[in-house]
Design a protein around this motif. Structure first.
Motif, PDB file in Angstrom:
ATOM      1  N   VAL A  91      24.185  -9.008   0.872  1.00 50.84           N
ATOM      2  CA  VAL A  91      22.783  -9.076   1.299  1.00 50.84           C
ATOM      3  C   VAL A  91      21.859  -8.716   0.135  1.00 50.84           C
ATOM      4  CG1 VAL A  91      23.222  -8.635   3.737  1.00 50.84           C
ATOM      5  CG2 VAL A  91      22.837  -6.702   2.196  1.00 50.84           C
ATOM      6  N   SER A  92      20.683  -9.293   0.182  1.00 56.17           N
ATOM      7  CA  SER A  92      19.720  -9.096  -0.895  1.00 56.17           C
ATOM      8  C   SER A  92      18.324  -8.894  -0.321  1.00 56.17           C
ATOM      9  CB  SER A  92      19.720 -10.332  -1.815  1.00 56.17           C
ATOM     10  OG  SER A  92      18.730 -10.229  -2.806  1.00 56.17           O
ATOM     11  N   PRO A  93      17.661  -7.787  -0.636  1.00 55.71           N
ATOM     12  CA  PRO A  93      16.307  -7.539  -0.123  1.00 55.71           C
ATOM     13  C   PRO A  93      15.235  -8.312  -0.894  1.00 55.71           C
ATOM     14  CG  PRO A  93      17.021  -5.673  -1.440  1.00 55.71           C
ATOM     15  CD  PRO A  93      18.180  -6.630  -1.406  1.00 55.71           C
ATOM     16  N   GLY A  94      15.308  -9.626  -0.813  1.00 55.78           N
ATOM     17  CA  GLY A  94      14.401 -10.479  -1.587  1.00 55.78           C
ATOM     18  C   GLY A  94      12.943 -10.348  -1.198  1.00 55.78           C
ATOM     19  N   GLY A  95      12.684 -10.123   0.092  1.00 58.24           N
ATOM     20  CA  GLY A  95      11.295  -9.918   0.519  1.00 58.24           C
ATOM     21  C   GLY A  95      10.719  -8.658  -0.093  1.00 58.24           C
ATOM     22  N   SER A  96      11.533  -7.627  -0.185  1.00 57.19           N
ATOM     23  CA  SER A  96      11.105  -6.367  -0.810  1.00 57.19           C
ATOM     24  C   SER A  96      10.812  -6.576  -2.290  1.00 57.19           C
ATOM     25  CB  SER A  96      12.185  -5.303  -0.630  1.00 57.19           C
ATOM     26  OG  SER A  96      12.443  -5.066   0.737  1.00 57.19           O
ATOM     27  N   GLY A 150      13.043   0.668   2.367  1.00 54.21           N
ATOM     28  CA  GLY A 150      13.293   1.649   3.420  1.00 54.21           C
ATOM     29  C   GLY A 150      12.527   1.416   4.710  1.00 54.21           C
ATOM     30  N   SER A 151      11.455   0.630   4.653  1.00 54.99           N
ATOM     31  CA  SER A 151      10.648   0.448   5.865  1.00 54.99           C
ATOM     32  C   SER A 151      10.372  -1.010   6.239  1.00 54.99           C
ATOM     33  CB  SER A 151       9.315   1.184   5.722  1.00 54.99           C
ATOM     34  OG  SER A 151       8.604   0.699   4.596  1.00 54.99           O
ATOM     35  N   LEU A 152      10.653  -1.944   5.329  1.00 57.08           N
ATOM     36  CA  LEU A 152      10.361  -3.360   5.593  1.00 57.08           C
ATOM     37  C   LEU A 152      11.492  -4.011   6.393  1.00 57.08           C
ATOM     38  CD1 LEU A 152       8.455  -5.838   4.874  1.00 57.08           C
ATOM     39  CD2 LEU A 152      10.071  -6.306   3.011  1.00 57.08           C
ATOM     40  N   GLN A 191       0.827  -1.206   0.000  1.00 56.03           N
ATOM     41  CA  GLN A 191       0.000   0.000   0.000  1.00 56.03           C
ATOM     42  C   GLN A 191       0.866   1.263   0.000  1.00 56.03           C
ATOM     43  OE1 GLN A 191      -3.601  -0.121   2.515  1.00 56.03           O
ATOM     44  NE2 GLN A 191      -3.042  -2.206   3.076  1.00 56.03           N
ATOM     45  N   LEU A 192       1.977   1.232   0.734  1.00 59.79           N
ATOM     46  CA  LEU A 192       2.906   2.366   0.718  1.00 59.79           C
ATOM     47  C   LEU A 192       3.503   2.566  -0.675  1.00 59.79           C
ATOM     48  CD1 LEU A 192       5.020   1.990   4.010  1.00 59.79           C
ATOM     49  CD2 LEU A 192       3.480   3.869   3.437  1.00 59.79           C
ATOM     50  N   ALA A 193       3.875   1.465  -1.311  1.00 62.84           N
ATOM     51  CA  ALA A 193       4.483   1.543  -2.644  1.00 62.84           C
ATOM     52  C   ALA A 193       3.494   2.053  -3.682  1.00 62.84           C
ATOM     53  CB  ALA A 193       5.025   0.176  -3.045  1.00 62.84           C
ATOM     54  N   LEU A 194       2.226   1.688  -3.556  1.00 64.90           N
ATOM     55  CA  LEU A 194       1.199   2.200  -4.475  1.00 64.90           C
ATOM     56  C   LEU A 194       1.055   3.718  -4.330  1.00 64.90           C
ATOM     57  CD1 LEU A 194      -1.522  -0.590  -4.116  1.00 64.90           C
ATOM     58  CD2 LEU A 194      -0.239  -0.047  -6.197  1.00 64.90           C
ATOM     59  N   ALA A 250      18.274   2.871   5.796  1.00 68.90           N
ATOM     60  CA  ALA A 250      18.648   4.293   5.808  1.00 68.90           C
ATOM     61  C   ALA A 250      19.100   4.755   4.424  1.00 68.90           C
ATOM     62  CB  ALA A 250      19.748   4.534   6.828  1.00 68.90           C
ATOM     63  N   LEU A 251      19.895   3.948   3.747  1.00 71.33           N
ATOM     64  CA  LEU A 251      20.359   4.300   2.404  1.00 71.33           C
ATOM     65  C   LEU A 251      19.199   4.323   1.413  1.00 71.33           C
ATOM     66  CD1 LEU A 251      23.736   2.337   2.183  1.00 71.33           C
ATOM     67  CD2 LEU A 251      23.459   4.824   2.000  1.00 71.33           C
TER      68      LEU A 251
END
Length: 278
Positions: free
Chosen positions: A255-260, A207-209, A180-183, A228-229
């Motif tokens: 590291v990889s933000p796979g969930g994102s 940034g928030s997950l 919902q934030l991304a939309l 933060a980045l």
């Protein structure tokens, strides 16, 4: 599974193809921090763009089955069990297609819930109410998958317990707040290219997950640095210094933000649904 008419079958197939498109657009978005894209394998040694494409195409018939299963069916315990069974078959097909590499397990979960609830809603009026969509996803998630006997903890569940984060299940149970934030973020970037818009959507999520894929490979300090980045990079037009620093940091820390990435695919699918039914 209830037999549906030919016209409804066509719509279910269109929905499944939209899921495939969302998965392909997510992996093809280039460049991405720590993630597989068209030019890099990110932080992964066992994955590449071609593998993700093969995996996504393998999964399409299973998303079609989920849409069919939900067509003209209520969001209830029976539907939860049915789509979970289809999801497990999809996982088996994925592992077979990728030689046992986990490319899309999280996406099967997230997009499986989303396409099922979308089909259940769309079949009634050929319209999509996004607020209702997320509320019904939360409701469907809350039902137990009583048909599943195996209780081996996943990597994500281990991370949830260790760090006290909600993980993929908690995100779905909350009605995908990061989607919902991304939309909402997408609305700010309508004048930009699709790739720019998608990158801003992805950075909003990162940034928030509390991404369990990052935590599994590292720790809370690393997660906070990535967040933060990502927040800093999202402030101005891309690419920028913070975005380049984020890419370099993810590569250096492995590291990889796979969930994102999974949630970006869900966001793309929901946005495409909105546009299709507008």
């Amino acid at each position: 599974m209830m037999k549906i008419d030919h016209e409804s079958e066509i719509i279910c197939w269109q929905l499944a193809q939209m899921v495939e498109t969302a998965l392909l657009e997510e992996v093809s978005l280039t460049p991405k921090p720590g993630l597989v894209d068209c030019r890099s394998n990110g932080a992964h040694e066992d994955m590449n763009h071609a593998l993700f494409v093969r995996s996504a195409q393998t999964l399409t018939p299973y998303f079609f089955e989920m849409a069919q299963a939900a067509w003209k069916q209520p969001v209830d315990q029976a539907l939860r069990i049915t789509i979970a069974q289809i999801g497990r078959e999809a996982e088996k097909a994925m592992y077979k297609a990728t030689n046992q590499v986990n490319t899309h397990k999280g996406a099967i979960w997230a997009l499986g819930l989303t396409i099922s609830v979308a089909a259940s809603q769309i079949c009634q009026t050929m319209q999509l109410d996004v607020t209702t969509l997320f509320a019904e996803i939360a409701r469907l998630t809350a039902y137990s998958d009583t048909s599943y006997g195996e209780k081996v903890a996943t990597h994500g569940q281990n991370v949830q317990q260790k760090f006290g984060v909600s993980g993929a299940y908690g995100e779905a149970l909350a009605g995908y707040p990061h989607v919902q934030l991304a939309l909402k973020e997408a609305e700010k970037h309508q004048a930009e290219t699709k790739e720019q818009r998608y990158l801003h959507m992805l950075l909003t999520i990162i940034g928030s997950l509390d991404d369990t894929c990052i935590l599994y490979r590292s720790d809370e300090q690393t997660l906070k640095a990535v967040q933060a980045l990502a927040k800093e990079a999202n402030q101005t037009r891309l690419p920028n210094t913070a975005f380049n620093q984020l890419n370099a940091f993810c590569t250096r820390q492995h590291v990889s933000p796979g969930g994102s990435a999974d949630l970006l695919a869900v966001t793309i699918f929901v946005q495409d649904l909105k546009d299709w039914l507008a």
